[in-house]
Structure formats: structure tokens, C-alpha cells
Design a protein around this motif. Structure first.
Motif, PDB file in Angstrom:
ATOM      1  N   ARG A 103       2.849  15.112 -12.729  1.00 48.00           N
ATOM      2  CA  ARG A 103       1.768  15.764 -13.477  1.00 48.00           C
ATOM      3  C   ARG A 103       1.712  17.254 -13.142  1.00 48.00           C
ATOM      4  O   ARG A 103       1.606  18.105 -14.035  1.00 48.00           O
ATOM      5  CB  ARG A 103       0.429  15.092 -13.159  1.00 48.00           C
ATOM      6  CG  ARG A 103      -0.735  15.588 -13.998  1.00 48.00           C
ATOM      7  CD  ARG A 103      -2.048  14.973 -13.561  1.00 48.00           C
ATOM      8  NE  ARG A 103      -2.435  15.371 -12.221  1.00 48.00           N
ATOM      9  CZ  ARG A 103      -2.929  16.567 -11.901  1.00 48.00           C
ATOM     10  NH1 ARG A 103      -3.082  17.492 -12.820  1.00 48.00           N
ATOM     11  NH2 ARG A 103      -3.256  16.854 -10.664  1.00 48.00           N
ATOM     12  N   LEU A 104       1.832  17.566 -11.852  1.00 50.62           N
ATOM     13  CA  LEU A 104       1.800  18.975 -11.443  1.00 50.62           C
ATOM     14  C   LEU A 104       3.001  19.735 -12.002  1.00 50.62           C
ATOM     15  O   LEU A 104       2.864  20.890 -12.437  1.00 50.62           O
ATOM     16  CB  LEU A 104       1.765  19.079  -9.915  1.00 50.62           C
ATOM     17  CG  LEU A 104       0.462  18.628  -9.256  1.00 50.62           C
ATOM     18  CD1 LEU A 104       0.621  18.597  -7.738  1.00 50.62           C
ATOM     19  CD2 LEU A 104      -0.693  19.522  -9.657  1.00 50.62           C
ATOM     20  N   GLU A 105       4.170  19.097 -12.008  1.00 53.34           N
ATOM     21  CA  GLU A 105       5.371  19.738 -12.550  1.00 53.34           C
ATOM     22  C   GLU A 105       5.203  19.978 -14.052  1.00 53.34           C
ATOM     23  O   GLU A 105       5.567  21.040 -14.564  1.00 53.34           O
ATOM     24  CB  GLU A 105       6.604  18.871 -12.269  1.00 53.34           C
ATOM     25  CG  GLU A 105       7.893  19.449 -12.796  1.00 53.34           C
ATOM     26  CD  GLU A 105       8.331  20.753 -12.150  1.00 53.34           C
ATOM     27  OE1 GLU A 105       9.279  21.358 -12.668  1.00 53.34           O
ATOM     28  OE2 GLU A 105       7.736  21.184 -11.148  1.00 53.34           O
ATOM     29  N   ALA A 106       4.631  18.993 -14.754  1.00 47.87           N
ATOM     30  CA  ALA A 106       4.400  19.159 -16.194  1.00 47.87           C
ATOM     31  C   ALA A 106       3.416  20.308 -16.438  1.00 47.87           C
ATOM     32  O   ALA A 106       3.626  21.122 -17.345  1.00 47.87           O
ATOM     33  CB  ALA A 106       3.872  17.852 -16.797  1.00 47.87           C
TER      34      ALA A 106
ATOM     35  N   LEU B 123       1.757   9.324  -5.552  1.00 43.44           N
ATOM     36  CA  LEU B 123       2.220  10.678  -5.230  1.00 43.44           C
ATOM     37  C   LEU B 123       3.280  11.145  -6.226  1.00 43.44           C
ATOM     38  O   LEU B 123       3.279  12.313  -6.629  1.00 43.44           O
ATOM     39  CB  LEU B 123       2.765  10.725  -3.804  1.00 43.44           C
ATOM     40  CG  LEU B 123       1.715  10.626  -2.696  1.00 43.44           C
ATOM     41  CD1 LEU B 123       2.394  10.523  -1.328  1.00 43.44           C
ATOM     42  CD2 LEU B 123       0.755  11.799  -2.727  1.00 43.44           C
ATOM     43  N   ALA B 124       4.173  10.239  -6.623  1.00 40.53           N
ATOM     44  CA  ALA B 124       5.205  10.608  -7.602  1.00 40.53           C
ATOM     45  C   ALA B 124       4.563  10.959  -8.939  1.00 40.53           C
ATOM     46  O   ALA B 124       4.962  11.925  -9.601  1.00 40.53           O
ATOM     47  CB  ALA B 124       6.197   9.457  -7.775  1.00 40.53           C
TER      48      ALA B 124
ATOM     49  N   LYS C 284       0.843  -1.214   0.000  1.00 39.05           N
ATOM     50  CA  LYS C 284       0.000   0.000   0.000  1.00 39.05           C
ATOM     51  C   LYS C 284       0.874   1.258   0.000  1.00 39.05           C
ATOM     52  O   LYS C 284       0.595   2.221  -0.703  1.00 39.05           O
ATOM     53  CB  LYS C 284      -0.927   0.018   1.211  1.00 39.05           C
ATOM     54  CG  LYS C 284      -2.115  -0.898   1.098  1.00 39.05           C
ATOM     55  CD  LYS C 284      -2.977  -0.795   2.345  1.00 39.05           C
ATOM     56  CE  LYS C 284      -4.099  -1.805   2.319  1.00 39.05           C
ATOM     57  NZ  LYS C 284      -4.878  -1.808   3.568  1.00 39.05           N
ATOM     58  N   GLU C 285       1.930   1.229   0.832  1.00 35.65           N
ATOM     59  CA  GLU C 285       2.825   2.388   0.910  1.00 35.65           C
ATOM     60  C   GLU C 285       3.540   2.611  -0.413  1.00 35.65           C
ATOM     61  O   GLU C 285       3.694   3.754  -0.857  1.00 35.65           O
ATOM     62  CB  GLU C 285       3.833   2.193   2.040  1.00 35.65           C
ATOM     63  CG  GLU C 285       3.203   2.299   3.417  1.00 35.65           C
ATOM     64  CD  GLU C 285       4.110   1.832   4.543  1.00 35.65           C
ATOM     65  OE1 GLU C 285       5.241   1.392   4.270  1.00 35.65           O
ATOM     66  OE2 GLU C 285       3.668   1.911   5.714  1.00 35.65           O
ATOM     67  N   LYS C 286       3.970   1.524  -1.051  1.00 30.32           N
ATOM     68  CA  LYS C 286       4.624   1.658  -2.365  1.00 30.32           C
ATOM     69  C   LYS C 286       3.653   2.233  -3.387  1.00 30.32           C
ATOM     70  O   LYS C 286       4.015   3.102  -4.177  1.00 30.32           O
ATOM     71  CB  LYS C 286       5.117   0.291  -2.858  1.00 30.32           C
ATOM     72  CG  LYS C 286       6.371  -0.205  -2.200  1.00 30.32           C
ATOM     73  CD  LYS C 286       6.755  -1.564  -2.797  1.00 30.32           C
ATOM     74  CE  LYS C 286       7.841  -2.243  -2.002  1.00 30.32           C
ATOM     75  NZ  LYS C 286       8.121  -3.593  -2.507  1.00 30.32           N
ATOM     76  N   GLU C 287       2.421   1.749  -3.378  1.00 34.42           N
ATOM     77  CA  GLU C 287       1.402   2.239  -4.313  1.00 34.42           C
ATOM     78  C   GLU C 287       1.121   3.716  -4.067  1.00 34.42           C
ATOM     79  O   GLU C 287       1.012   4.510  -5.011  1.00 34.42           O
ATOM     80  CB  GLU C 287       0.113   1.412  -4.167  1.00 34.42           C
ATOM     81  CG  GLU C 287      -1.021   1.858  -5.045  1.00 34.42           C
ATOM     82  CD  GLU C 287      -0.736   1.753  -6.531  1.00 34.42           C
ATOM     83  OE1 GLU C 287      -1.361   2.501  -7.295  1.00 34.42           O
ATOM     84  OE2 GLU C 287       0.121   0.942  -6.940  1.00 34.42           O
ATOM     85  N   GLU C 288       1.020   4.092  -2.803  1.00 37.65           N
ATOM     86  CA  GLU C 288       0.778   5.496  -2.464  1.00 37.65           C
ATOM     87  C   GLU C 288       1.958   6.362  -2.898  1.00 37.65           C
ATOM     88  O   GLU C 288       1.778   7.446  -3.451  1.00 37.65           O
ATOM     89  CB  GLU C 288       0.525   5.638  -0.958  1.00 37.65           C
ATOM     90  CG  GLU C 288       0.227   7.050  -0.510  1.00 37.65           C
ATOM     91  CD  GLU C 288      -1.070   7.615  -1.039  1.00 37.65           C
ATOM     92  OE1 GLU C 288      -1.274   8.829  -0.905  1.00 37.65           O
ATOM     93  OE2 GLU C 288      -1.886   6.874  -1.614  1.00 37.65           O
ATOM     94  N   ALA C 289       3.178   5.878  -2.679  1.00 40.68           N
ATOM     95  CA  ALA C 289       4.367   6.625  -3.099  1.00 40.68           C
ATOM     96  C   ALA C 289       4.382   6.772  -4.621  1.00 40.68           C
ATOM     97  O   ALA C 289       4.707   7.839  -5.143  1.00 40.68           O
ATOM     98  CB  ALA C 289       5.635   5.917  -2.619  1.00 40.68           C
ATOM     99  N   ARG C 290       4.027   5.711  -5.342  1.00 43.62           N
ATOM    100  CA  ARG C 290       3.978   5.774  -6.800  1.00 43.62           C
ATOM    101  C   ARG C 290       2.924   6.785  -7.256  1.00 43.62           C
ATOM    102  O   ARG C 290       3.161   7.614  -8.126  1.00 43.62           O
ATOM    103  CB  ARG C 290       3.658   4.380  -7.381  1.00 43.62           C
ATOM    104  CG  ARG C 290       3.679   4.344  -8.914  1.00 43.62           C
ATOM    105  CD  ARG C 290       3.027   3.085  -9.464  1.00 43.62           C
ATOM    106  NE  ARG C 290       1.639   2.937  -9.068  1.00 43.62           N
ATOM    107  CZ  ARG C 290       0.618   3.642  -9.569  1.00 43.62           C
ATOM    108  NH1 ARG C 290       0.828   4.572 -10.472  1.00 43.62           N
ATOM    109  NH2 ARG C 290      -0.612   3.432  -9.156  1.00 43.62           N
TER     110      ARG C 290
END
Length: 121
Positions: A63-66, A57-58, A49-55
Motif C-alpha cells: 500500500r505504501l509503495e502504491a 506487513l506485506a 500469528k507470525e504468518k498473519e503479521e507478515a501478511r
């Protein structure tokens, strides 16, 4: 004879008691092992779950940076267009002023020529 029977029964009862204690200990060990396995499964699921959440968020950050870069690009394009429009307007004003000055000089020269002709007469 009764004592031998009693001793046999007691030995049998002690054996049954020992087997019951062993069975209870084995059951407790199995329960503890099952609990450990369940905890391990929960920890693995939590890490996933933590890995999925980190992915996620990344991806959101990317997307926000783009979007930010796109907005900067659009703003730069708009500023460039505004600057080109301003430069064109300045150029047109300078050309109009030059024409007006040339026209004023031409008119002044004509007036001077007419005045000179008039004075001659």
C-alpha cells in the motif's frame, strides 16, 4: 498360620503399591503428553500469528509503495503541466516581442518615409 496371613497381606499390599506406582507413572506420562500437545498447539498458533503479521506487513508495504508511486506520478504530471505552461508563456512572449519589433520597424519605416516627404517639400 499368622505368618501366611501376614505374607498374603504383604503380597497384597505390595501389589497395591505396584499398581499405585504404575498408575502414578501413567498419570505422569499422560500429563507430560498433554503438556507436549499444548506446547505444540501454542507453537502452531504462534506461527499462524507470525504468518498473519507478515501478511499484514506485506500488504502495508504494498500500500505504501502504491501511494509512493501515485505521488511520484502526480508530481511528474504537475511538473509536465508546469513545463508546458512555461513553454506557452515563452512562446507568447516571443510572439509579442516579434510583433513589437515588427511594429517598431514599421513605425521607423513610416517615420523615415514621412521625413523623406517632409524633406522633399
Amino acid at each position: 498360620r499368622l505368618t501366611e496371613e501376614e505374607a498374603g497381606l504383604e503380597a497384597e499390599w505390595l501389589e497395591q503399591e505396584r499398581l499405585a506406582v504404575e498408575a502414578a507413572e501413567q498419570a505422569e506420562l499422560e500429563r507430560l503428553e498433554q503438556e507436549r500437545v499444548e506446547q505444540e498447539i501454542l507453537m502452531v498458533e504462534q506461527r499462524e500469528k507470525e504468518k498473519e503479521e507478515a501478511r499484514r506487513l506485506a500488504e502495508e508495504k504494498a500500500r505504501l509503495e502504491a501511494n509512493r508511486l501515485e505521488q511520484e506520478n502526480l508530481a511528474a504530471e504537475a511538473a509536465k503541466k508546469d513545463e508546458l505552461r512555461r513553454l506557452r508563456e515563452e512562446q507568447m512572449l516571443a510572439e509579442r516581442k516579434k510583433k513589437e519589433e515588427e511594429e517598431a520597424r514599421r513605425l521607423t519605416e513610416e517615420e523615415a518615409r514621412f521625413e523623406a516627404e517632409w524633406l522633399e517639400q
